[in-house]
Design a protein around this motif. Sequence first.
Motif, PDB file in Angstrom:
ATOM      1  N   LYS A 133     -12.492  -6.597  -2.186  1.00 26.07           N
ATOM      2  CA  LYS A 133     -13.299  -6.322  -0.999  1.00 26.07           C
ATOM      3  C   LYS A 133     -12.502  -6.547   0.288  1.00 26.07           C
ATOM      4  CE  LYS A 133     -17.660  -7.718  -3.239  1.00 26.07           C
ATOM      5  NZ  LYS A 133     -17.707  -6.551  -4.015  1.00 26.07           N
ATOM      6  N   LEU A 134     -13.102  -6.123   1.388  1.00 23.07           N
ATOM      7  CA  LEU A 134     -12.517  -6.277   2.717  1.00 23.07           C
ATOM      8  C   LEU A 134     -12.156  -7.744   2.967  1.00 23.07           C
ATOM      9  CD1 LEU A 134     -11.909  -4.578   5.242  1.00 23.07           C
ATOM     10  CD2 LEU A 134     -14.162  -5.198   6.090  1.00 23.07           C
ATOM     11  N   HIS A 135     -10.985  -7.987   3.494  1.00 18.99           N
ATOM     12  CA  HIS A 135     -10.430  -9.299   3.856  1.00 18.99           C
ATOM     13  C   HIS A 135     -10.026 -10.150   2.656  1.00 18.99           C
ATOM     14  CE1 HIS A 135     -11.245  -8.321   7.972  1.00 18.99           C
ATOM     15  NE2 HIS A 135     -12.539  -8.212   7.732  1.00 18.99           N
ATOM     16  N   ASP A 136     -10.122  -9.605   1.430  1.00 22.85           N
ATOM     17  CA  ASP A 136      -9.599 -10.332   0.270  1.00 22.85           C
ATOM     18  C   ASP A 136      -8.080 -10.440   0.392  1.00 22.85           C
ATOM     19  OD1 ASP A 136     -12.086 -10.574  -0.876  1.00 22.85           O
ATOM     20  OD2 ASP A 136     -11.692  -9.253  -2.584  1.00 22.85           O
ATOM     21  N   ILE A 137      -7.550 -11.536  -0.079  1.00 18.96           N
ATOM     22  CA  ILE A 137      -6.103 -11.717  -0.185  1.00 18.96           C
ATOM     23  C   ILE A 137      -5.757 -11.447  -1.651  1.00 18.96           C
ATOM     24  CG2 ILE A 137      -4.154 -13.290   0.087  1.00 18.96           C
ATOM     25  CD1 ILE A 137      -5.630 -12.816   2.744  1.00 18.96           C
ATOM     26  N   VAL A 138      -4.844 -10.504  -1.874  1.00 13.92           N
ATOM     27  CA  VAL A 138      -4.490 -10.148  -3.246  1.00 13.92           C
ATOM     28  C   VAL A 138      -3.001 -10.375  -3.476  1.00 13.92           C
ATOM     29  CG1 VAL A 138      -6.376  -8.513  -3.581  1.00 13.92           C
ATOM     30  CG2 VAL A 138      -4.244  -7.702  -2.622  1.00 13.92           C
ATOM     31  N   ASP A 139      -2.690 -10.863  -4.655  1.00 11.74           N
ATOM     32  CA  ASP A 139      -1.292 -10.994  -5.086  1.00 11.74           C
ATOM     33  C   ASP A 139      -0.976  -9.775  -5.930  1.00 11.74           C
ATOM     34  OD1 ASP A 139      -0.969 -13.519  -3.923  1.00 11.74           O
ATOM     35  OD2 ASP A 139      -1.684 -14.546  -5.720  1.00 11.74           O
ATOM     36  N   ILE A 140       0.054  -9.036  -5.519  1.00  7.51           N
ATOM     37  CA  ILE A 140       0.421  -7.825  -6.251  1.00  7.51           C
ATOM     38  C   ILE A 140       1.848  -7.965  -6.752  1.00  7.51           C
ATOM     39  CG2 ILE A 140       0.764  -5.326  -6.102  1.00  7.51           C
ATOM     40  CD1 ILE A 140      -1.462  -5.280  -3.984  1.00  7.51           C
ATOM     41  N   LYS A 141       1.983  -7.786  -8.058  1.00  6.97           N
ATOM     42  CA  LYS A 141       3.310  -7.874  -8.666  1.00  6.97           C
ATOM     43  C   LYS A 141       4.013  -6.525  -8.493  1.00  6.97           C
ATOM     44  CE  LYS A 141       5.751  -9.260 -12.775  1.00  6.97           C
ATOM     45  NZ  LYS A 141       5.709  -9.715 -14.147  1.00  6.97           N
ATOM     46  N   VAL A 142       5.130  -6.558  -7.798  1.00  7.75           N
ATOM     47  CA  VAL A 142       5.962  -5.375  -7.574  1.00  7.75           C
ATOM     48  C   VAL A 142       7.352  -5.686  -8.134  1.00  7.75           C
ATOM     49  CG1 VAL A 142       4.665  -4.597  -5.548  1.00  7.75           C
ATOM     50  CG2 VAL A 142       6.563  -6.161  -5.249  1.00  7.75           C
ATOM     51  N   PRO A 143       8.204  -4.666  -8.246  1.00  7.86           N
ATOM     52  CA  PRO A 143       9.542  -4.926  -8.807  1.00  7.86           C
ATOM     53  C   PRO A 143      10.296  -6.076  -8.124  1.00  7.86           C
ATOM     54  CG  PRO A 143       9.167  -2.580  -8.673  1.00  7.86           C
ATOM     55  CD  PRO A 143       7.995  -3.243  -8.010  1.00  7.86           C
ATOM     56  N   ALA A 144      10.060  -6.278  -6.846  1.00  6.16           N
ATOM     57  CA  ALA A 144      10.770  -7.328  -6.111  1.00  6.16           C
ATOM     58  C   ALA A 144      10.154  -8.711  -6.305  1.00  6.16           C
ATOM     59  CB  ALA A 144      10.813  -6.979  -4.619  1.00  6.16           C
ATOM     60  N   GLY A 145       9.029  -8.779  -7.005  1.00 12.11           N
ATOM     61  CA  GLY A 145       8.350 -10.065  -7.209  1.00 12.11           C
ATOM     62  C   GLY A 145       6.868  -9.940  -6.908  1.00 12.11           C
ATOM     63  N   VAL A 146       6.237 -11.049  -6.541  1.00 10.06           N
ATOM     64  CA  VAL A 146       4.813 -11.037  -6.217  1.00 10.06           C
ATOM     65  C   VAL A 146       4.667 -11.080  -4.695  1.00 10.06           C
ATOM     66  CG1 VAL A 146       2.623 -12.280  -6.449  1.00 10.06           C
ATOM     67  CG2 VAL A 146       4.213 -12.174  -8.376  1.00 10.06           C
ATOM     68  N   MET A 147       3.842 -10.153  -4.168  1.00  6.45           N
ATOM     69  CA  MET A 147       3.627 -10.098  -2.723  1.00  6.45           C
ATOM     70  C   MET A 147       2.151 -10.343  -2.435  1.00  6.45           C
ATOM     71  SD  MET A 147       6.040  -6.828  -1.820  1.00  6.45           S
ATOM     72  CE  MET A 147       6.146  -7.175  -0.077  1.00  6.45           C
ATOM     73  N   LYS A 148       1.884 -10.982  -1.284  1.00  7.04           N
ATOM     74  CA  LYS A 148       0.510 -11.250  -0.849  1.00  7.04           C
ATOM     75  C   LYS A 148       0.121 -10.226   0.210  1.00  7.04           C
ATOM     76  CE  LYS A 148      -0.247 -16.209  -1.465  1.00  7.04           C
ATOM     77  NZ  LYS A 148      -1.169 -16.003  -2.547  1.00  7.04           N
ATOM     78  N   PHE A 149      -1.038  -9.589   0.011  1.00  7.41           N
ATOM     79  CA  PHE A 149      -1.573  -8.630   0.967  1.00  7.41           C
ATOM     80  C   PHE A 149      -2.994  -8.992   1.310  1.00  7.41           C
ATOM     81  CE2 PHE A 149       1.637  -6.170  -1.349  1.00  7.41           C
ATOM     82  CZ  PHE A 149       2.330  -5.566  -0.322  1.00  7.41           C
ATOM     83  N   GLU A 150      -3.371  -8.712   2.548  1.00  8.77           N
ATOM     84  CA  GLU A 150      -4.768  -8.829   2.953  1.00  8.77           C
ATOM     85  C   GLU A 150      -5.316  -7.422   3.116  1.00  8.77           C
ATOM     86  OE1 GLU A 150      -7.684 -10.385   6.560  1.00  8.77           O
ATOM     87  OE2 GLU A 150      -5.529 -10.671   6.752  1.00  8.77           O
ATOM     88  N   ILE A 151      -6.506  -7.191   2.572  1.00 13.54           N
ATOM     89  CA  ILE A 151      -7.159  -5.881   2.740  1.00 13.54           C
ATOM     90  C   ILE A 151      -7.813  -5.875   4.114  1.00 13.54           C
ATOM     91  CG2 ILE A 151      -8.923  -4.320   1.856  1.00 13.54           C
ATOM     92  CD1 ILE A 151      -8.386  -5.566  -0.941  1.00 13.54           C
ATOM     93  N   VAL A 152      -7.281  -5.067   5.009  1.00 20.75           N
ATOM     94  CA  VAL A 152      -7.713  -5.044   6.405  1.00 20.75           C
ATOM     95  C   VAL A 152      -8.813  -4.023   6.638  1.00 20.75           C
ATOM     96  CG1 VAL A 152      -6.894  -4.680   8.767  1.00 20.75           C
ATOM     97  CG2 VAL A 152      -5.416  -5.790   7.108  1.00 20.75           C
ATOM     98  N   GLU A 153      -8.769  -2.904   5.913  1.00 20.20           N
ATOM     99  CA  GLU A 153      -9.749  -1.833   6.137  1.00 20.20           C
ATOM    100  C   GLU A 153      -9.916  -1.018   4.864  1.00 20.20           C
ATOM    101  OE1 GLU A 153      -9.771   2.161   8.851  1.00 20.20           O
ATOM    102  OE2 GLU A 153      -8.930   0.369   9.758  1.00 20.20           O
ATOM    103  N   ILE A 154     -11.149  -0.619   4.580  1.00 22.96           N
ATOM    104  CA  ILE A 154     -11.447   0.263   3.454  1.00 22.96           C
ATOM    105  C   ILE A 154     -12.280   1.420   4.007  1.00 22.96           C
ATOM    106  CG2 ILE A 154     -12.545   0.497   1.190  1.00 22.96           C
ATOM    107  CD1 ILE A 154     -12.390  -2.593   0.931  1.00 22.96           C
ATOM    108  N   SER A 155     -11.812   2.636   3.792  1.00 25.54           N
ATOM    109  CA  SER A 155     -12.566   3.802   4.273  1.00 25.54           C
ATOM    110  C   SER A 155     -12.403   4.936   3.264  1.00 25.54           C
ATOM    111  CB  SER A 155     -12.064   4.226   5.648  1.00 25.54           C
ATOM    112  OG  SER A 155     -10.697   4.527   5.607  1.00 25.54           O
ATOM    113  N   PHE A 156     -13.087   6.041   3.544  1.00 25.93           N
ATOM    114  CA  PHE A 156     -12.940   7.223   2.683  1.00 25.93           C
ATOM    115  C   PHE A 156     -13.201   8.467   3.483  1.00 25.93           C
ATOM    116  CE2 PHE A 156     -17.150   5.474   2.004  1.00 25.93           C
ATOM    117  CZ  PHE A 156     -18.002   6.554   2.127  1.00 25.93           C
TER     118      PHE A 156
END
Length: 156
Positions: A133-156
């Motif tokens: 959901k909006l403003h969730d902090i997610v850890d995403i595993k990418v080739p370079a390691g694990v990165m933290k992202f915040e979901i700032v906006e969701i639209s369609f």
Amino acid sequence: MPITYMTKEGYKKKMEEIAYLETVKRPEISHAIAEARDKGDLSENSEYDAAKEAQGMLEMKISQLKELLRSARIIDDSNLNNEEVQILNRVKIKNLTNGMSMEYTIVADSEANLKEKKIGSSTPIAQGLLGHKLHDIVDIKVPAGVMKFEIVEISF
């Protein structure tokens, strides 16, 4: 073959590609084969061999596209919302390490195009965002390691 999810637009583009290959490219290759055949001995005719190989590649591509569409399911965009990240949403995320923001639309893998900022739903970033959901902090595993992202906006 696994189910492939596509938008109406993506399905239409694939249908147009098949039509183009069948009505324009196939006759061009048939013409090239006929021309090469008219030049005589086929055993030493590299033009004929090249045209036959191109024909085989074309028929394989047409077959693959038709198989893709046979297993396609059109995504119903009337059920879309911006409560949580789902396929066809445009998502703006902020990298919490460097503060950079980026925006992607999550699409079916067959419609992914990084130049248009469309990422396939099976990519690590999309997988990490889906269902959040909006403003969730997610850890995403990418080739370079694990990165933290915040979901700032969701639209369609």
